[in-house]
Each structure stands twice: as structure tokens, then as C-alpha cells.
Design an enzyme around this catalytic site. Sequence first.
Site, PDB file in Angstrom:
ATOM      1  N   LEU A 151      57.827  39.607 -36.579  1.00 31.96           N
ATOM      2  CA  LEU A 151      59.283  38.506 -36.189  1.00 31.96           C
ATOM      3  C   LEU A 151      58.843  37.441 -37.964  1.00 31.96           C
ATOM      4  O   LEU A 151      57.598  37.492 -37.790  1.00 31.96           O
ATOM      5  CB  LEU A 151      59.048  37.748 -35.106  1.00 31.96           C
ATOM      6  CG  LEU A 151      59.549  38.199 -33.380  1.00 31.96           C
ATOM      7  CD1 LEU A 151      58.907  37.240 -32.505  1.00 31.96           C
ATOM      8  CD2 LEU A 151      60.621  38.927 -34.161  1.00 31.96           C
ATOM      9  N   ASP A 152      59.861  37.102 -37.731  1.00 34.37           N
ATOM     10  CA  ASP A 152      59.023  35.434 -38.991  1.00 34.37           C
ATOM     11  C   ASP A 152      58.674  34.339 -38.439  1.00 34.37           C
ATOM     12  O   ASP A 152      58.252  34.455 -37.063  1.00 34.37           O
ATOM     13  CB  ASP A 152      60.645  34.914 -39.234  1.00 34.37           C
ATOM     14  CG  ASP A 152      61.373  36.116 -40.084  1.00 34.37           C
ATOM     15  OD1 ASP A 152      61.183  37.419 -40.713  1.00 34.37           O
ATOM     16  OD2 ASP A 152      62.921  35.792 -40.766  1.00 34.37           O
ATOM     17  N   ARG A 153      58.028  33.717 -38.968  1.00 32.08           N
ATOM     18  CA  ARG A 153      57.198  33.019 -38.599  1.00 32.08           C
ATOM     19  C   ARG A 153      57.903  32.162 -37.099  1.00 32.08           C
ATOM     20  O   ARG A 153      56.553  31.331 -36.590  1.00 32.08           O
ATOM     21  CB  ARG A 153      56.266  31.755 -39.452  1.00 32.08           C
ATOM     22  CG  ARG A 153      55.609  30.568 -39.736  1.00 32.08           C
ATOM     23  CD  ARG A 153      55.960  30.308 -40.698  1.00 32.08           C
ATOM     24  NE  ARG A 153      56.358  28.850 -41.024  1.00 32.08           N
ATOM     25  CZ  ARG A 153      56.394  28.475 -42.376  1.00 32.08           C
ATOM     26  NH1 ARG A 153      55.044  27.973 -42.840  1.00 32.08           N
ATOM     27  NH2 ARG A 153      58.075  27.381 -41.934  1.00 32.08           N
TER      28      ARG A 153
END
EC number: 5.4.99.-
Length: 313
Positions: A151-153
Site C-alpha cells: 500500500l502507498d504510505r
Amino acid sequence: MLFPIYFSKVLLYNVRMIRQFTYRIEPEYDSLTIREYLSLKGYPNAVFVQLKKTPESVLLNGVWAYMRTKLSAGDELFIRLEESTSSAHILPVSMPLSICYEDEDILAVNKPAQMPVHPSLNHYDHTLANAVCGYYNDQEIPYTFRCVNRLDRDTTGLTLIAKHMLSSAILSTAAARREISREYIAIASGKTPESGTIDAPIGRVAGSTIKRQIDFENGERAITHYRRLAYHDGLSLLSLHLETGRTHQIRVHLKSIGHPLIGDFLYNPTDTTIKRQALHSYRLTFSHPITGESFVLTAPLPDDMHCLFPDFS
């Protein structure tokens, strides 16, 4: 994929993680070699290499056996996977970890915002990898970090993590075959159509290593299905499923139809409704890598999204 396992357990011996399986060979597998049988069960080459290094890791009817040994119906095959080292370049850090599910093969975590999955130059000690390695380090269990879905940050929600090399290989294969279904919940600007499919290729923005755009000439095909769950005060609450897994796919696709995510500093920089893109990995549906059991896991919306749609549950 159901495995004919009638006994399995995880043990810790002298700072080693040992995962044990016992298989009863069914008639359809008669005359296969041990390696052929295990390959059908999803065992990758890396596991075969590890088994060869470990004494008495493969026992057939109680006797140490070679991978080329042939099986007979009714045989008992015992496998012991042993791991004694941890991720070499990930610093174990004790920090809060929201665990949604854990057994001896998998770990599912509800990842918070502002937490990258993997360490990098600017994020060395506050990533999900640091937290998971710290969790097992506190228990004095050697652990190699193997994340199945990234997942993105600032995307929150369910992240599936393998606890040993076999579950990692099987889950990675399932992910590549699109056999792990993910449902995202997002909050978009404006009132979207009730439902739709966005089929538009995505590529890099020239001169940027991060930003993506719709690119019909050089982009990779990307398909996103969405459904509006609610509309309130100029915002749409959406359920989304992806057929592909391109970088920033949901963020780029929603911007392309005129409904960017709120709080998205890259693709909707003027919106300050919340402090990060309103995107949450809400549901994972998959088969357990060892038992084959169907799993459905969910993670509740984080507070910054839930307060905008308090009736969603």
C-alpha cells in the site's frame, strides 16, 4: 487449493522458527516423486533448497528421504521448514501494530497512514516492516518480512504478510493470478455516477519518479470498477475493485473522470479536507495458503474517513 494435511504446527527451538506439516498421500498422487508432489502443493525452488540444507527435514514413513523418492498411496510425508535468520536490512522497532488476524502462516495488519510498507533512505525505522520485525523480535522469534500486498504510505488498511517462505510463495502466486480480491473504500470529490468501470492505461509523468498519468500511447492497461455507496456534502463514498495493480491506479483513474480523492497531495493538491488521500484497503478475500480455507478479512474505516461518513460500517 485444499491440502491433505492432518497435522501441522509451529515450534521455536533455540531461536529457530520451525513449521511442520504431515501429509497423507492420496491415491491420485501414487508414483509421484516427493518433489513433484510438493510442487503441486505450491512449494517453490527456494523451499526445496532450504529443505536440502536441513537434516531430517523430509521424512517418508519416518525415514529421511530424497526428493526423487517415489510416493505410494497411504504414505505419510513429514516436512519441516526451518528458518533461523531475520531480515538483514530491516531494523526491528517496537511500535504499535494493529493486528486483524494471525496464525502460524499469515499475519494481517491494519496499516495506519504515514507509514510506508518498506524502509527507504528517508524512512529507515518507522515502516510497517520495522514494526512487524519488532513484533517478532520482542518474542525472540527470527523473522523475514514478506509482504503480499503493498500500500502507498498514506493509504490505510489491510496488509497481508506471509510468516514463512512457503506461505509467501503460495500467496505471491495467488496474487499474480488475481486470486486475492481487494476492496478499497475511498472518498472522492463531487458526485460520481452510481457505478462504472474506468479502463485507461497508466504511465509515468515525464521527469517524475512518483507521479503517474493516463497515457494512451505508452501506458500499461489499467481497469478499475467502482460503486457509489453514499453521497454527502459534495463527497462520494466509493467501493472499488481493481482488475490490475498499477501504481496510484485508483488515484489516477478517479482524477481522470473528474472526481479525485480528497486530501490527495499529488492529484488533488488544493483539497485540504483531510491530511492524506482518502483511500482505505477495506476487505481482503483469499484462500488460506496452507489449508485452502476461504478467508474474508475487513478493517474498519480510519477516523479521518469515518467522521465524514459516520453511517458507514
